[in-house]
Motif scaffolding. Structure first.
Motif, PDB file in Angstrom:
ATOM      1  N   PRO B  88       0.814  -1.218   0.000  1.00  0.00           N
ATOM      2  CA  PRO B  88       0.000   0.000   0.000  1.00  0.00           C
ATOM      3  C   PRO B  88       0.849   1.269   0.000  1.00  0.00           C
ATOM      4  N   THR B  89       1.969   1.277   0.724  1.00  0.00           N
ATOM      5  CA  THR B  89       2.808   2.476   0.762  1.00  0.00           C
ATOM      6  C   THR B  89       3.326   2.803  -0.636  1.00  0.00           C
ATOM      7  N   VAL B  90       3.773   1.758  -1.358  1.00  0.00           N
ATOM      8  CA  VAL B  90       4.267   1.977  -2.718  1.00  0.00           C
ATOM      9  C   VAL B  90       3.142   2.523  -3.607  1.00  0.00           C
ATOM     10  N   ILE B  91       1.966   1.875  -3.530  1.00  0.00           N
ATOM     11  CA  ILE B  91       0.837   2.297  -4.379  1.00  0.00           C
ATOM     12  C   ILE B  91       0.445   3.741  -4.099  1.00  0.00           C
ATOM     13  N   ILE B  92       0.376   4.089  -2.806  1.00  0.00           N
ATOM     14  CA  ILE B  92      -0.019   5.452  -2.437  1.00  0.00           C
ATOM     15  C   ILE B  92       1.002   6.470  -2.942  1.00  0.00           C
ATOM     16  N   CYS B  93       2.285   6.140  -2.834  1.00  0.00           N
ATOM     17  CA  CYS B  93       3.310   7.066  -3.326  1.00  0.00           C
ATOM     18  C   CYS B  93       3.141   7.300  -4.827  1.00  0.00           C
TER      19      CYS B  93
END
Lengths: 184, 181
Positions: B88-93
């Motif tokens: 999720p952190t990668v996707i949000i970035c």
């Protein structure tokens, strides 16, 4: 310095948000006023993005706010900040539970917690269903277009998931396509 | 170390296929952990979830930390948590960097309206499978009904309901213990 503040702010959010993603929203509103890292309008955007991308909502909100404030390192710092209190508290509780697992009192407590836990999921699911079915009602008519599509899609999914054994992500993808085609 | 790496990977899969809040993680955990790997039973999953509800932080994170700890101690708990939050952190970035107008595209909004219906159905199905095991007898059914009504219609605070249910469990056992003796 910004990293330490980001970590600290989200650490506090993680510590005081009991009950998951939605509980972080009022805390983030306060954070917006305190730090000026993002505006209330941006917070609304964050909620929309966090709710509709994969991953827990609270984590998504932290990544988004962290990114807005200080780029990729900011996203990582904020995410680690929001999960650290959980990890510490849960590890302590898990260790205690291991110690007293066979204890009769612990087992009795869990006998009460299990149905409650299922009921809380049912309640969350219920409010989600009412939101989904109400989605098309903004126009005022009781049975509007969006609403019927949602009911039909739900019925189709219940039938399909019973017959077809596929990874849930396939049903999610198919539902997204149906949503686009029928403009849900 | 290998166990920790496996936990990271399994929970990364969970993180990328969970759409929505803490309750949306249940069907995914049911599939990945209970059915596919036999790491936990339905009862254990509900126990973890109950604890996660009343501890601070994100519910899905708490549940993952708990399961990771049970599998491989403190390292396991940390590995499962990092695995869960990594995708999720990668996707949000990516979304925050490249697609700031992403959520306002009509196609995206329609797609997510469809996804929400699907998530509802998946949760309801998991719940139906768990119901028999989570509420096997009359007192448990009573607790289920009471908590559902108080939470869904009267918006009682979750932590208070969990605490009350724990006390009810104690009271039921005490009453039974007295009768059997």
């Amino acid at each position: 310095m910004i990293w330490i503040r980001l970590f600290a702010e989200f650490f506090i959010t993680g510590l005081f948000a009991v009950g998951g993603g939605a509980a972080t929203i009022p805390l983030l509103r306060d954070m917006s006023a305190r730090t000026g890292w993002f505006t209330l309008g941006e917070l609304a955007d964050m909620v929309a993005v966090a709710e509709s991308t994969p991953g827990p909502i609270g984590v998504n909100m932290a990544s988004f706010a962290g990114y807005r404030t200080a780029g990729i390192p900011g996203a990582v710092t904020a995410t680690l900040g929001i999960v650290t209190p959980s990890v510490i508290v849960v590890l302590i509780i898990a260790r205690l539970l291991d110690k007293y697992r066979e204890n009769r009192i612990t087992q009795s407590v869990f006998r009460g917690l299990r149905p409650a836990s299922a009921a809380l999921i049912a309640s969350a699911c219920f409010s989600l269903i009412t939101t989904v079915l109400n989605a098309g009602r903004a126009g005022g008519s009781l049975v509007s277009y969006g609403n019927i599509t949602a009911v039909c899609l739900a019925a189709a999914l219940v039938a399909a998931t019973r017959r077809i054994k596929a990874h849930p992500i396939l049903f999610i993808a198919a539902s997204a396509v149906v949503g686009i085609i029928f403009k849900m | 170390m290998r166990e920790a790496a496996l936990l990271f990977l399994v929970f990364a899969r969970v993180g990328i296929t969970t759409f929505g809040g803490g309750y949306a993680i249940m069907p995914v955990l049911d599939r990945e952990l209970v059915k596919k790997r036999g790491w936990a039973s339905h009862e254990e999953l509900l126990d973890y979830y109950a604890v996660a509800q009343c501890t601070p932080g994100v519910i899905a994170v708490n549940t993952s930390t708990f399961i990771g700890y049970r599998r491989a101690g403190v390292t396991g708990g940390i590995a499962a948590t990092l695995g869960l939050v990594f995708p999720p952190t990668v996707i949000i970035c990516v979304i925050a960097a490249a697609l700031s107008g992403f959520m306002y595209l009509p196609a995206v909004r329609h797609a997510f309206a469809g996804i929400r219906v699907c998530v509802c159905v998946l949760i309801a199905k998991t719940l139906a499978g768990m119901l028999k095991k989570s509420a096997p007898d009359l007192p448990a059914k009573a607790i289920f009904t009471a908590v559902f009504i108080l939470s869904a219609f009267l918006s009682f605070p979750t932590a208070a309901l969990v605490a009350a249910a724990g006390v009810a469990g104690l009271a039921i056992s005490a009453a039974r213990g007295g009768r059997v003796k």
